[in-house]
Design an enzyme around this catalytic site. Structure first.
Site, short mmCIF file in Angstrom:
data_model
loop_
_atom_site.label_atom_id
_atom_site.label_comp_id
_atom_site.label_asym_id
_atom_site.label_seq_id
_atom_site.Cartn_x
_atom_site.Cartn_y
_atom_site.Cartn_z
N GLY A 2 0.84 -1.19 0.00
CA GLY A 2 0.00 0.00 0.00
C GLY A 2 0.87 1.24 0.00
N GLU A 60 4.93 -11.45 -5.67
CA GLU A 60 3.86 -11.68 -6.65
C GLU A 60 4.19 -11.19 -8.05
OE1 GLU A 60 2.77 -7.67 -4.70
OE2 GLU A 60 3.86 -9.52 -4.22
N SER A 76 -21.55 -11.17 -26.43
CA SER A 76 -20.80 -10.19 -27.22
C SER A 76 -19.83 -10.85 -28.18
CB SER A 76 -20.01 -9.27 -26.27
OG SER A 76 -18.95 -9.99 -25.66
N VAL A 106 -14.42 -13.26 -24.75
CA VAL A 106 -14.10 -14.46 -23.99
C VAL A 106 -15.09 -14.66 -22.84
CG1 VAL A 106 -12.35 -15.61 -22.58
CG2 VAL A 106 -11.67 -14.28 -24.58
N ASP A 107 -15.32 -13.61 -22.04
CA ASP A 107 -16.13 -13.75 -20.84
C ASP A 107 -17.56 -14.17 -21.15
OD1 ASP A 107 -13.83 -12.84 -19.63
OD2 ASP A 107 -14.56 -10.80 -19.38
N LYS A 123 -9.16 -13.58 -15.59
CA LYS A 123 -9.26 -13.79 -17.04
C LYS A 123 -8.58 -15.08 -17.48
CE LYS A 123 -10.45 -11.14 -19.96
NZ LYS A 123 -11.72 -10.94 -20.70
#
Length: 517
Positions: free
Chosen positions: A58, A174, A226, A229-230, A373
Site C-alpha cells: 500500500g 507476486e 458479445s 471471452v467472458d 481472465k
C-alpha cells in the site's frame, strides 16, 4: 465458485496496486484465493474461514496515525499471516518492531540474501533477485521474530515468527520481476498454511454446472453474447447446464473484428456445439446511421452503448419474461468496482453496477464472478470452446469504433478489419511466449501522399499497437521482431485498399491508454 469445503487464502487489501496479482499467483498454486478490504470486520474475515491470510502492500506509512490498519486480534487466531511490503511494515509496527523512513530508498530488482531454512524460502538459492519498492523500511524486527532475509540497505527484508505463523517480506513475491516469487507464495500456502491444493478448473466447471442446474431448475435464462471471452464462456457454461432454457442474443453492430460474427454463430448458432436458443441480430445499418457525422470518442461510446441497450431490449421483449439474466462478470470487475478489495475506484463496470431495468427477470446469474481472465480462458477450454474464442484478445464494447479516429463509416470499418486481420495473422506466427498481451491495428484520421504503381496516392495511415501487461492497468510496448512488423506493413499496404502508410505506436500506458480512443 467457492464451496463451504473449499480451502481458501484471503488477501486483505491495504490499497496495494498488486492486490489482484497476489490472488492470481496463489490460485496458480492450486489454492482458491479472494480479496477483501482491510475495512471489513473481523467477523466477516473469520466467516471466510481462511487457511491463511496475506496483507498486501500500500502507499502509506505504517507508523502514521491515519494509515490503514487492522484489529490486532487477527494475529491471535492461529491462522498464518504473510505481510508483503506495507503489510510487512504494518505487522512489525503493530507487534513492537520499528518502522521508519529508509536512509536509502530501494526500488527495482535487488539481490536479497535468504535464509533457506525458513519454510518461506525452502528449495531456493540463498541469493535471489527480488522486486523492491519502498520508502520506509523495517529497522528492527518485532519481539519473537527472527530475520530470514536482508540486503545491504534493508536489514529486515523478511522475518518470521514460526510459533505464531507470522511471516513478512519487504519485497513483492507476486510480480514477475522477483525470481522464484511464485515458489515463495507456494511455500507459504503449502509449507506454512498446510493447504492441499484442490482449486482446479476442471472441478470448478463441473461443480458450477451442477450448481447452475440446481439454482435455475426449470427457469429461463437470457444472456447477452458479445463474442468476447467472458460472455462466450458464460454462455457455454449455461448451455451445458440448462440447454434450451437458455437464450443467447448476439448483436452485430457492424464494429466487430473480421469474421467475428461468423465465428460466434458457428459455435452458438444452428448446427453449433451447444443446444441452446441463439438469436443473431444484424444491426449494422442501424448503428452506422446513429454514428453518422460523430467523431468525438465519448460521443461514439455513448451512442453505441445506448443503441446496444435498445436493440437488446427489443429482442428481450420478443422473448418475454425470463427468470434470470446472465452476465459474464469476472473477478477483476468485482474488485475494481469496489465490491472486493480496497482499490475501489479504478473503474466502474456495467456488469456489477445497476441492473438493467428493461428486462423482466427475477435474479442475475454470474457463473464466472470468482474467476480471473486466465482462469476464464481455462474454463472455456474445459467446456470445449474452440481456441480462437478462448484465446481471443480483450476487445472493447464499442468495438472498432474506438480504433477508428474520427467518423465511423462502413468503408473505414472494412479497412481496419482487413488491416487488423493481417497484423494479427503475422504476429500469431511468433511462438506463443513471444506474443504481446494485446495487439491490433487502428485507423488514424491522417491522410498522406504516397506512390503506388507510379501513381500518386492520397490515402490513410494505419497504426499498429502491441503491448505487454499483466493487469492491463499499466502496459509496456512489445518490441516485435522487425521482420514481423515489416511483413505486416507490406501486406497491409498491398492488400488493403486506401492505405498507403503504416505506423507503429511506441507509447506505454501511461501516458497513453491501450486503446486509441
Amino acid at each position: 465458485m467457492q464451496t463451504k469445503e473449499q480451502e481458501m487464502i484471503l488477501v486483505i487489501d491495504f490499497g496495494g496496486q498488486y492486490n489482484q496479482l497476489i490472488a492470481r499467483r496463489v490460485r496458480e498454486c492450486g489454492v482458491y484465493c479472494e480479496i477483501i478490504s482491510y475495512r471489513a470486520s473481523l467477523d466477516k474475515i473469520k466467516a471466510k474461514n481462511p487457511k491463511g491470510i496475506i496483507f498486501t502492500g500500500g502507499p502509506n506509512s505504517a507508523y502514521l496515525e491515519d494509515s490503514p490498519t487492522i484489529d490486532p486480534e487477527i494475529y491471535t487466531w492461529g491462522v498464518p499471516v504473510l505481510g508483503i511490503c506495507y503489510g510487512s511494515q504494518l505487522m512489525m509496527h503493530m507487534l513492537g518492531g520499528n518502522v521508519c523512513i529508509a536512509p536509502e530508498r530501494e526500488y527495482g530488482k535487488t539481490v536479497v540474501d535468504l535464509d533457506v531454512t525458513s519454510p518461506m524460502f525452502s528449495g531456493l538459492s540463498d541469493k535471489n533477485v527480488c522486486w523492491m519498492s519502498h520508502n520506509d523500511y523495517i529497522e528492527t524486527a518485532a519481539p519473537g521474530f527472527e530475520i530470514v532475509a536482508h540486503t545491504p540497505n534493508c536489514p529486515v527484508a523478511a522475518a518470521q515468527d514460526k510459533a505464531r505463523g507470522l511471516y513478512c517480506v519487504q519485497f513483492h513475491p507476486e510480480v514477475l520481476h522477483t525470481d522464484n516469487g511464485t515458489k515463495m507464495l507456494s511455500n507459504f500456502v503449502y509449507n506454512v498454511c498446510g493447504c492441499a491444493g484442490t482449486w482446479k478448473m476442471d472441478s470448478f466447471v463441473e461443480e458450477t454446472v451442477k450448481a447452475l442446474k440446481a439454482k435455475i431448475g426449470s427457469g429461463k435464462v437470457l444472456c447477452a453474447l458479445s463474442g468476447g471471452v467472458d460472455s462466450s464462456v458464460c454462455a457455454a457454461m449455461l448451455a451445458k447446464a440448462i440447454g434450451k432454457q437458455l437464450t443467447c442474443v448476439f448483436v452485430d453492430h457492424g464494429l466487430l473484428r473480421k469474421n467475428e460474427r461468423e465465428e460466434v454463430c458457428s459455435v452458438f448458432g444452428e448446427g453449433g456445439q451447444f443446444d441452446s436458443n441463439f438469436i443473431c441480430v444484424d444491426a449494422r445499418e442501424r448503428f452506422y446511421g446513429k454514428l453518422k457525422g460523430v467523431s468525438a470518442p465519448e460521443g461514439k461510446r455513448k451512442i453505441i452503448g445506448e443503441e446496444f441497450i435498445r436493440v437488446f431490449e427489443e429482442e428481450a421483449k420478443k422473448i418475454g419474461a425470463v427468470d434470470y439474466l446472465a452476465q459474464g462478470t469476472i473477478y477483476p470487475d468485482v474488485v475494481e468496482s469496489g465490491l472486493g478489495g480496497e482499490s475501489a475506484t479504478i473503474k466502474s463496470h456495467h456488469n456489477v453496477g445497476g441492473l438493467p431495468d428493461f428486462v423482466d427477470f427475477k435474479e442475475i446469474v454470474e457463473p464466472l464472478r470468482d474467476l480471473f481472465k486466465d482462469e476464464v480462458r481455462q474454463a472455456g477450454r474445459e467446456l470445449g470452446l474452440p481456441e480462437y474464442l478462448v484465446a481471443r484478445q480483450p476487445f472493447p464494447g464499442p468495438g472498432l469504433a474506438i480504433r477508428i479516429i474520427g467518423e465511423v463509416t462502413p468503408e473505414k470499418v472494412a479497412i481496419v478489419q482487413d488491416a487488423d486481420a493481417i497484423y494479427r495473422e503475422e504476429v500469431d506466427k511468433l511462438p506463443a511466449a513471444e506474443r504481446p498481451s494485446q495487439y491490433f491495428a487502428a485507423l488514424t484520421n491522417m491522410r498522406s501522399v504516397g506512390v503506388m504503381g507510379d501513381e500518386r496516392t492520397y490515402d490513410y495511415a494505419i497504426a499498429l499497437r502491441a503491448v505487454t501487461t499483466t493487469d492491463f492497468m499499466t502496459a509496456e510496448v512489445t518490441m516485435l521482431p522487425p521482420a514481423t512488423i515489416t511483413t505486416a506493413a507490406n501486406r497491409i499496404v498491398n492488400e488493403v485498399k486506401h492505405i498507403n502508410r503504416v505506423l507503429f505506436d511506441y507509447t506505454t500506458k501511461p501516458p497513453a491508454t491501450i486503446e486509441f480512443e
